[in-house]
Design a protein around this motif. Structure first.
Motif, PDB file in Angstrom:
ATOM      1  N   PRO A  58       0.814  -1.223   0.000  1.00  0.00           N
ATOM      2  CA  PRO A  58       0.000   0.000   0.000  1.00  0.00           C
ATOM      3  C   PRO A  58       0.849   1.275   0.000  1.00  0.00           C
ATOM      4  CG  PRO A  58      -0.024  -1.052   2.167  1.00  0.00           C
ATOM      5  CD  PRO A  58       0.634  -2.016   1.244  1.00  0.00           C
ATOM      6  N   GLY A  59       0.441   2.209  -0.838  1.00  0.00           N
ATOM      7  CA  GLY A  59       1.055   3.535  -0.824  1.00  0.00           C
ATOM      8  C   GLY A  59       2.295   3.714  -1.650  1.00  0.00           C
ATOM      9  N   VAL A  60       2.760   2.671  -2.347  1.00  0.00           N
ATOM     10  CA  VAL A  60       3.983   2.839  -3.133  1.00  0.00           C
ATOM     11  C   VAL A  60       3.656   3.411  -4.508  1.00  0.00           C
ATOM     12  CG1 VAL A  60       5.214   0.984  -1.945  1.00  0.00           C
ATOM     13  CG2 VAL A  60       3.872   0.463  -3.985  1.00  0.00           C
ATOM     14  N   ARG A  61       4.632   4.087  -5.081  1.00  0.00           N
ATOM     15  CA  ARG A  61       4.498   4.624  -6.425  1.00  0.00           C
ATOM     16  C   ARG A  61       5.895   4.777  -7.013  1.00  0.00           C
ATOM     17  NH1 ARG A  61       5.298  10.298  -6.697  1.00  0.00           N
ATOM     18  NH2 ARG A  61       5.567  11.316  -4.662  1.00  0.00           N
ATOM     19  N   THR A  62       5.974   5.097  -8.271  1.00  0.00           N
ATOM     20  CA  THR A  62       7.277   5.256  -8.919  1.00  0.00           C
ATOM     21  C   THR A  62       7.568   6.740  -9.158  1.00  0.00           C
ATOM     22  OG1 THR A  62       6.268   5.000 -11.111  1.00  0.00           O
ATOM     23  CG2 THR A  62       7.137   3.016 -10.043  1.00  0.00           C
ATOM     24  N   VAL A  63       8.843   7.073  -9.102  1.00  0.00           N
ATOM     25  CA  VAL A  63       9.296   8.431  -9.401  1.00  0.00           C
ATOM     26  C   VAL A  63      10.460   8.323 -10.384  1.00  0.00           C
ATOM     27  CG1 VAL A  63       8.589   9.340  -7.150  1.00  0.00           C
ATOM     28  CG2 VAL A  63      10.926   8.468  -7.465  1.00  0.00           C
ATOM     29  N   PRO A  64      10.699   9.350 -11.184  1.00  0.00           N
ATOM     30  CA  PRO A  64      11.879   9.327 -12.062  1.00  0.00           C
ATOM     31  C   PRO A  64      13.145   9.122 -11.242  1.00  0.00           C
ATOM     32  CG  PRO A  64      10.407  11.124 -12.658  1.00  0.00           C
ATOM     33  CD  PRO A  64       9.880  10.565 -11.383  1.00  0.00           C
ATOM     34  N   ALA A  65      14.103   8.432 -11.807  1.00  0.00           N
ATOM     35  CA  ALA A  65      15.317   8.085 -11.066  1.00  0.00           C
ATOM     36  C   ALA A  65      16.016   9.326 -10.514  1.00  0.00           C
ATOM     37  CB  ALA A  65      16.267   7.295 -11.966  1.00  0.00           C
ATOM     38  N   TRP A  66      15.987  10.442 -11.253  1.00  0.00           N
ATOM     39  CA  TRP A  66      16.676  11.646 -10.795  1.00  0.00           C
ATOM     40  C   TRP A  66      15.961  12.322  -9.616  1.00  0.00           C
ATOM     41  CZ3 TRP A  66      15.098  11.249 -16.002  1.00  0.00           C
ATOM     42  CH2 TRP A  66      13.817  11.774 -16.263  1.00  0.00           C
ATOM     43  N   ASP A  67      14.705  11.895  -9.339  1.00  0.00           N
ATOM     44  CA  ASP A  67      13.968  12.465  -8.210  1.00  0.00           C
ATOM     45  C   ASP A  67      14.174  11.682  -6.914  1.00  0.00           C
ATOM     46  OD1 ASP A  67      12.974  14.513  -9.710  1.00  0.00           O
ATOM     47  OD2 ASP A  67      11.057  13.533 -10.153  1.00  0.00           O
ATOM     48  N   LEU A  68      14.968  10.630  -6.956  1.00  0.00           N
ATOM     49  CA  LEU A  68      15.214   9.851  -5.740  1.00  0.00           C
ATOM     50  C   LEU A  68      15.876  10.736  -4.685  1.00  0.00           C
ATOM     51  CD1 LEU A  68      15.188   7.098  -4.282  1.00  0.00           C
ATOM     52  CD2 LEU A  68      17.439   6.656  -5.291  1.00  0.00           C
ATOM     53  N   ALA A  69      15.247  10.806  -3.504  1.00  0.00           N
ATOM     54  CA  ALA A  69      15.759  11.696  -2.454  1.00  0.00           C
ATOM     55  C   ALA A  69      15.676  11.020  -1.099  1.00  0.00           C
ATOM     56  CB  ALA A  69      14.977  13.010  -2.450  1.00  0.00           C
ATOM     57  N   SER A  70      16.256   9.835  -0.989  1.00  0.00           N
ATOM     58  CA  SER A  70      16.260   9.133   0.288  1.00  0.00           C
ATOM     59  C   SER A  70      17.271   9.763   1.240  1.00  0.00           C
ATOM     60  CB  SER A  70      16.608   7.665   0.069  1.00  0.00           C
ATOM     61  OG  SER A  70      16.818   7.009   1.302  1.00  0.00           O
ATOM     62  N   GLN A  71      17.032   9.607   2.531  1.00  0.00           N
ATOM     63  CA  GLN A  71      17.975  10.096   3.527  1.00  0.00           C
ATOM     64  C   GLN A  71      19.200   9.208   3.628  1.00  0.00           C
ATOM     65  OE1 GLN A  71      15.802  10.580   7.182  1.00  0.00           O
ATOM     66  NE2 GLN A  71      14.667  12.360   6.457  1.00  0.00           N
ATOM     67  N   LEU A  72      19.093   7.985   3.102  1.00  0.00           N
ATOM     68  CA  LEU A  72      20.239   7.083   3.084  1.00  0.00           C
ATOM     69  C   LEU A  72      21.098   7.358   1.854  1.00  0.00           C
ATOM     70  CD1 LEU A  72      18.612   3.682   4.142  1.00  0.00           C
ATOM     71  CD2 LEU A  72      19.718   5.390   5.587  1.00  0.00           C
ATOM     72  N   SER A  73      22.355   6.979   1.960  1.00  0.00           N
ATOM     73  CA  SER A  73      23.245   7.164   0.820  1.00  0.00           C
ATOM     74  C   SER A  73      22.923   6.149  -0.261  1.00  0.00           C
ATOM     75  CB  SER A  73      24.701   6.998   1.267  1.00  0.00           C
ATOM     76  OG  SER A  73      24.936   5.651   1.667  1.00  0.00           O
ATOM     77  N   LEU A  74      23.419   6.425  -1.451  1.00  0.00           N
ATOM     78  CA  LEU A  74      23.179   5.530  -2.575  1.00  0.00           C
ATOM     79  C   LEU A  74      23.782   4.150  -2.321  1.00  0.00           C
ATOM     80  CD1 LEU A  74      21.737   5.769  -5.267  1.00  0.00           C
ATOM     81  CD2 LEU A  74      23.931   6.324  -6.327  1.00  0.00           C
ATOM     82  N   SER A  75      24.943   4.095  -1.695  1.00  0.00           N
ATOM     83  CA  SER A  75      25.589   2.806  -1.412  1.00  0.00           C
ATOM     84  C   SER A  75      24.768   1.996  -0.397  1.00  0.00           C
ATOM     85  CB  SER A  75      27.015   3.032  -0.897  1.00  0.00           C
ATOM     86  OG  SER A  75      27.001   3.808   0.293  1.00  0.00           O
ATOM     87  N   GLU A  76      24.175   2.700   0.584  1.00  0.00           N
ATOM     88  CA  GLU A  76      23.346   1.980   1.561  1.00  0.00           C
ATOM     89  C   GLU A  76      22.100   1.407   0.904  1.00  0.00           C
ATOM     90  OE1 GLU A  76      23.890   4.062   5.868  1.00  0.00           O
ATOM     91  OE2 GLU A  76      23.143   5.395   4.280  1.00  0.00           O
ATOM     92  N   LEU A  77      21.483   2.154   0.022  1.00  0.00           N
ATOM     93  CA  LEU A  77      20.298   1.666  -0.682  1.00  0.00           C
ATOM     94  C   LEU A  77      20.661   0.497  -1.596  1.00  0.00           C
ATOM     95  CD1 LEU A  77      18.500   4.996  -1.667  1.00  0.00           C
ATOM     96  CD2 LEU A  77      18.007   3.475   0.251  1.00  0.00           C
ATOM     97  N   ALA A  78      21.811   0.598  -2.249  1.00  0.00           N
ATOM     98  CA  ALA A  78      22.243  -0.488  -3.132  1.00  0.00           C
ATOM     99  C   ALA A  78      22.451  -1.776  -2.349  1.00  0.00           C
ATOM    100  CB  ALA A  78      23.529  -0.082  -3.861  1.00  0.00           C
TER     101      ALA A  78
END
Length: 333
Positions: A273-293
């Motif tokens: 519930p509640g998920v959606r997609t955003v363009p890749a350049w709009d990714l704005a997580s508080q975690l670093s890219l390496s942590e998400l990977a």
């Protein structure tokens, strides 16, 4: 009056009486007349009083009767409204045939999701192109059925139409499950695959041979992320796939790998519930890219990018063909 006339109206018994008796007779006659006159006056007085009393009673009774009638009418209306409200509540609490049938379709789709999820896990044993294709077709049929059931729930399509699509999904699911049993037997459904999903679309990637790596650049760091073949092909063609996220409190963005109890295998077949997609350049997580990977790869540590895969720059506009920008330029807005 002459003596003769007076004698005419006197009783015969008094005609021979003396003066004293005559005086008594005259007095008696006058008293009787007076009494008769008084009695008539009293009668008239009594009749007038009774009329006044009756009028007063009527004046008081009419408002009372009117108030009693209004009270009775109000009571009837209130009881009728209470009865109608009780009846409406009872009817609303009883499931309609439509809701019961839609609920039945939901249960059948839930069964389809469980079986297809188990097939996703079964691919950990061996990547089979035929089973993969059958699984993709079954998943597509399942998604169509889910859409039709949602439309039926909203009254946009008839229940038979939705039921026919659910039946088609069940048939496709059965064929796919049978193929998995032919390949792996009962062992296919004993264990589960690693919690690995495509960094972009969260597609489950049980078998390592099916995974691809796509390098993303943010700042001076280049981080390889795990991707499914379709998303990797889009990235190589310069059309990076959107990323699955969820917004919390209207501001905080969470990558799918940050969501609690998010199972890529299960959620491919029953949406979170509640998920959606955003363009890749709009990714704005508080975690670093390496942590998400690392989260998307199931905590397997640093990944090695596939050779020849272009780097997707999340910060800069495109620089030739080797670097694909996921950040729109200022001129483009």
């Amino acid at each position: 009056m002459t003596r003769r006339g007076f004698q005419g109206w006197m009783p015969r018994q008094l005609l021979g009486a003396g003066p004293l008796a005559l005086a008594h007779a005259v007095a008696f006659t006058g008293a009787s007349a007076a009494a008769q006159g008084l009695g008539g006056a009293e009668s008239r007085s009594t009749d007038g009083t009774d009329g006044i009393v009756i009028d007063a009673v009527l004046c008081m009774a009419l408002p009372l009767m009117l108030a009693a009638g209004l009270f009775f009418l109000l009571r009837v209306v209130v009881r009728g409204a209470a009865f109608a409200a009780t009846t409406r509540h009872w009817r609303q609490s009883q499931p309609s045939n439509h809701s019961v049938e839609v609920s039945s379709l939901d249960k059948r789709l839930h069964r389809v999701a469980i079986v297809l999820t188990s097939v996703e896990h079964a691919l950990r044993l061996e990547e089979d192109s035929e089973l993969r294709e059958m699984l993709d077709q079954s998943t597509l049929s399942e998604q169509r059925a889910r859409d039709e059931v949602d439309k039926a729930r909203a009254g946009k399509v008839s229940l038979p139409v939705a039921a026919a699509q659910v039946h088609a999904a069940e048939e496709s699911m059965g064929v796919t499950e049978e193929r998995a049993r032919e390949l792996f037997g009962d062992n296919a459904f004993l264990d589960e695959g690693a919690r690995v999903g495509c960094f972009f679309c969260a597609r489950p990637l049980a078998n390592a041979s099916y995974r691809r790596q796509v390098p993303l650049k943010r700042g001076s760091d280049i981080t390889p992320v795990v991707a499914c073949p379709p998303c990797a092909e889009l990235a190589a063609a310069g059309q990076p796939s959107p990323i699955l996220v969820r917004m919390e409190m209207g501001e905080r963005m969470l990558h799918w790998s940050e969501l609690e109890r998010y199972d890529p295998y299960h959620r491919r077949h029953e949406p979170y519930p509640g998920v959606r997609t955003v363009p890749a350049w709009d990714l704005a997580s508080q975690l670093s890219l390496s942590e998400l990977a690392a989260r998307a790869a199931g905590g397997q540590g640093e990944l090695a990018a596939d050779e020849g895969c272009p780097v997707l720059d999340l910060d800069s506009p495109a620089q030739g063909t080797s670097v694909l920008s996921l950040e729109p330029s200022r001129e483009q807005g």
